[in-house]
Motif scaffolding. Structure first.
Motif, PDB file in Angstrom:
ATOM      1  N   VAL A 129      35.073   7.799 -12.137  1.00  0.00           N
ATOM      2  CA  VAL A 129      33.644   7.766 -11.802  1.00  0.00           C
ATOM      3  C   VAL A 129      32.837   8.482 -12.889  1.00  0.00           C
ATOM      4  CG1 VAL A 129      31.907   8.498 -10.114  1.00  0.00           C
ATOM      5  CG2 VAL A 129      34.065   7.528  -9.330  1.00  0.00           C
ATOM      6  N   ALA A 130      33.338   9.610 -13.385  1.00  0.00           N
ATOM      7  CA  ALA A 130      32.644  10.337 -14.449  1.00  0.00           C
ATOM      8  C   ALA A 130      32.534   9.466 -15.700  1.00  0.00           C
ATOM      9  CB  ALA A 130      33.370  11.645 -14.761  1.00  0.00           C
ATOM     10  N   ALA A 131      33.597   8.747 -16.036  1.00  0.00           N
ATOM     11  CA  ALA A 131      33.569   7.853 -17.198  1.00  0.00           C
ATOM     12  C   ALA A 131      32.573   6.718 -16.980  1.00  0.00           C
ATOM     13  CB  ALA A 131      34.965   7.297 -17.469  1.00  0.00           C
ATOM     14  N   GLU A 132      32.516   6.207 -15.764  1.00  0.00           N
ATOM     15  CA  GLU A 132      31.567   5.136 -15.436  1.00  0.00           C
ATOM     16  C   GLU A 132      30.128   5.620 -15.629  1.00  0.00           C
ATOM     17  OE1 GLU A 132      30.490   2.406 -11.511  1.00  0.00           O
ATOM     18  OE2 GLU A 132      32.309   3.604 -11.494  1.00  0.00           O
ATOM     19  N   ILE A 133      29.843   6.828 -15.170  1.00  0.00           N
ATOM     20  CA  ILE A 133      28.501   7.393 -15.327  1.00  0.00           C
ATOM     21  C   ILE A 133      28.211   7.643 -16.806  1.00  0.00           C
ATOM     22  CG2 ILE A 133      27.047   9.415 -14.841  1.00  0.00           C
ATOM     23  CD1 ILE A 133      28.587   9.570 -12.112  1.00  0.00           C
ATOM     24  N   TYR A 134      29.183   8.203 -17.516  1.00  0.00           N
ATOM     25  CA  TYR A 134      29.037   8.472 -18.950  1.00  0.00           C
ATOM     26  C   TYR A 134      28.686   7.176 -19.682  1.00  0.00           C
ATOM     27  CZ  TYR A 134      30.265  10.160 -23.634  1.00  0.00           C
ATOM     28  OH  TYR A 134      30.240  10.501 -24.958  1.00  0.00           O
ATOM     29  N   ASN A 135      29.414   6.121 -19.380  1.00  0.00           N
ATOM     30  CA  ASN A 135      29.167   4.828 -20.024  1.00  0.00           C
ATOM     31  C   ASN A 135      27.804   4.260 -19.636  1.00  0.00           C
ATOM     32  OD1 ASN A 135      31.586   4.811 -21.424  1.00  0.00           O
ATOM     33  ND2 ASN A 135      32.680   3.747 -19.791  1.00  0.00           N
ATOM     34  N   ALA A 136      27.375   4.493 -18.401  1.00  0.00           N
ATOM     35  CA  ALA A 136      26.074   3.996 -17.953  1.00  0.00           C
ATOM     36  C   ALA A 136      24.939   4.662 -18.725  1.00  0.00           C
ATOM     37  CB  ALA A 136      25.900   4.238 -16.457  1.00  0.00           C
ATOM     38  N   LEU A 137      25.169   5.870 -19.184  1.00  0.00           N
ATOM     39  CA  LEU A 137      24.147   6.571 -19.954  1.00  0.00           C
ATOM     40  C   LEU A 137      24.045   6.043 -21.373  1.00  0.00           C
ATOM     41  CD1 LEU A 137      24.791  10.244 -18.819  1.00  0.00           C
ATOM     42  CD2 LEU A 137      22.939   8.734 -18.092  1.00  0.00           C
ATOM     43  N   GLY A 138      25.057   5.321 -21.806  1.00  0.00           N
ATOM     44  CA  GLY A 138      25.038   4.779 -23.153  1.00  0.00           C
ATOM     45  C   GLY A 138      25.195   5.869 -24.185  1.00  0.00           C
ATOM     46  N   HIS A 139      24.617   5.654 -25.338  1.00  0.00           N
ATOM     47  CA  HIS A 139      24.777   6.592 -26.444  1.00  0.00           C
ATOM     48  C   HIS A 139      23.540   7.474 -26.602  1.00  0.00           C
ATOM     49  CE1 HIS A 139      28.493   4.666 -27.494  1.00  0.00           C
ATOM     50  NE2 HIS A 139      27.893   3.494 -27.431  1.00  0.00           N
ATOM     51  N   GLU A 140      22.925   7.829 -25.485  1.00  0.00           N
ATOM     52  CA  GLU A 140      21.763   8.711 -25.537  1.00  0.00           C
ATOM     53  C   GLU A 140      22.200  10.090 -26.022  1.00  0.00           C
ATOM     54  OE1 GLU A 140      20.116   8.783 -21.612  1.00  0.00           O
ATOM     55  OE2 GLU A 140      19.832   6.625 -21.565  1.00  0.00           O
ATOM     56  N   HIS A 141      21.430  10.681 -26.883  1.00  0.00           N
ATOM     57  CA  HIS A 141      21.785  11.996 -27.423  1.00  0.00           C
ATOM     58  C   HIS A 141      21.310  13.120 -26.511  1.00  0.00           C
ATOM     59  CE1 HIS A 141      23.420  10.358 -31.081  1.00  0.00           C
ATOM     60  NE2 HIS A 141      22.346   9.613 -31.216  1.00  0.00           N
ATOM     61  N   THR A 142      20.243  12.880 -25.778  1.00  0.00           N
ATOM     62  CA  THR A 142      19.758  13.914 -24.870  1.00  0.00           C
ATOM     63  C   THR A 142      20.394  13.715 -23.505  1.00  0.00           C
ATOM     64  OG1 THR A 142      17.850  12.562 -24.242  1.00  0.00           O
ATOM     65  CG2 THR A 142      17.538  14.114 -26.049  1.00  0.00           C
ATOM     66  N   PHE A 143      20.560  14.804 -22.785  1.00  0.00           N
ATOM     67  CA  PHE A 143      21.169  14.739 -21.459  1.00  0.00           C
ATOM     68  C   PHE A 143      20.046  14.787 -20.436  1.00  0.00           C
ATOM     69  CE2 PHE A 143      23.318  16.311 -17.694  1.00  0.00           C
ATOM     70  CZ  PHE A 143      24.474  15.549 -17.692  1.00  0.00           C
ATOM     71  N   ASP A 144      19.742  13.641 -19.847  1.00  0.00           N
ATOM     72  CA  ASP A 144      18.669  13.523 -18.866  1.00  0.00           C
ATOM     73  C   ASP A 144      19.247  13.835 -17.481  1.00  0.00           C
ATOM     74  OD1 ASP A 144      16.627  12.811 -17.145  1.00  0.00           O
ATOM     75  OD2 ASP A 144      16.190  10.918 -18.149  1.00  0.00           O
ATOM     76  N   GLU A 145      19.174  15.112 -17.102  1.00  0.00           N
ATOM     77  CA  GLU A 145      19.797  15.565 -15.858  1.00  0.00           C
ATOM     78  C   GLU A 145      19.232  14.842 -14.636  1.00  0.00           C
ATOM     79  OE1 GLU A 145      20.894  19.842 -13.895  1.00  0.00           O
ATOM     80  OE2 GLU A 145      21.018  19.574 -16.068  1.00  0.00           O
ATOM     81  N   ALA A 146      17.935  14.583 -14.616  1.00  0.00           N
ATOM     82  CA  ALA A 146      17.324  13.882 -13.478  1.00  0.00           C
ATOM     83  C   ALA A 146      17.894  12.468 -13.360  1.00  0.00           C
ATOM     84  CB  ALA A 146      15.805  13.839 -13.641  1.00  0.00           C
ATOM     85  N   ARG A 147      18.079  11.798 -14.486  1.00  0.00           N
ATOM     86  CA  ARG A 147      18.655  10.444 -14.459  1.00  0.00           C
ATOM     87  C   ARG A 147      20.098  10.485 -13.961  1.00  0.00           C
ATOM     88  NH1 ARG A 147      19.972   6.353 -19.299  1.00  0.00           N
ATOM     89  NH2 ARG A 147      20.404   4.547 -18.009  1.00  0.00           N
TER      90      ARG A 147
END
Length: 75
Positions: free
Chosen positions: A46-64
């Protein structure tokens, strides 16, 4: 809303360990709050799925990430 195009992504990119670790921490907290407990394998998937859903964004959007977590926990 940004749509991720898998054809645009590089074939391989190194994992940002800090970002993945933060997702895991947030996922564990959300699961605990929802009285759910997942085996390590499920948590990693599940963590990998979420990581992949975020794509290659450099900032960590905690709210997203929190919005994604709510969807994942309640499915």
């Amino acid at each position: 809303q940004k749509i991720i195009d898998p054809t645009q992504a590089p074939p391989w990119a190194p994992i940002d360990c800090e970002k993945l670790g933060r997702i895991i921490e947030m996922l564990e907290a959300a699961a605990k709050q929802a009285s759910r407990r997942w085996p390590s394998k499920k948590l990693a998937e599940v963590a990998a799925e979420i990581y992949n859903a975020l794509g290659h964004e450099h900032t960590f959007d905690e709210a997203r990430v929190e919005r994604i977590l709510k969807l994942v926990i309640n499915r």
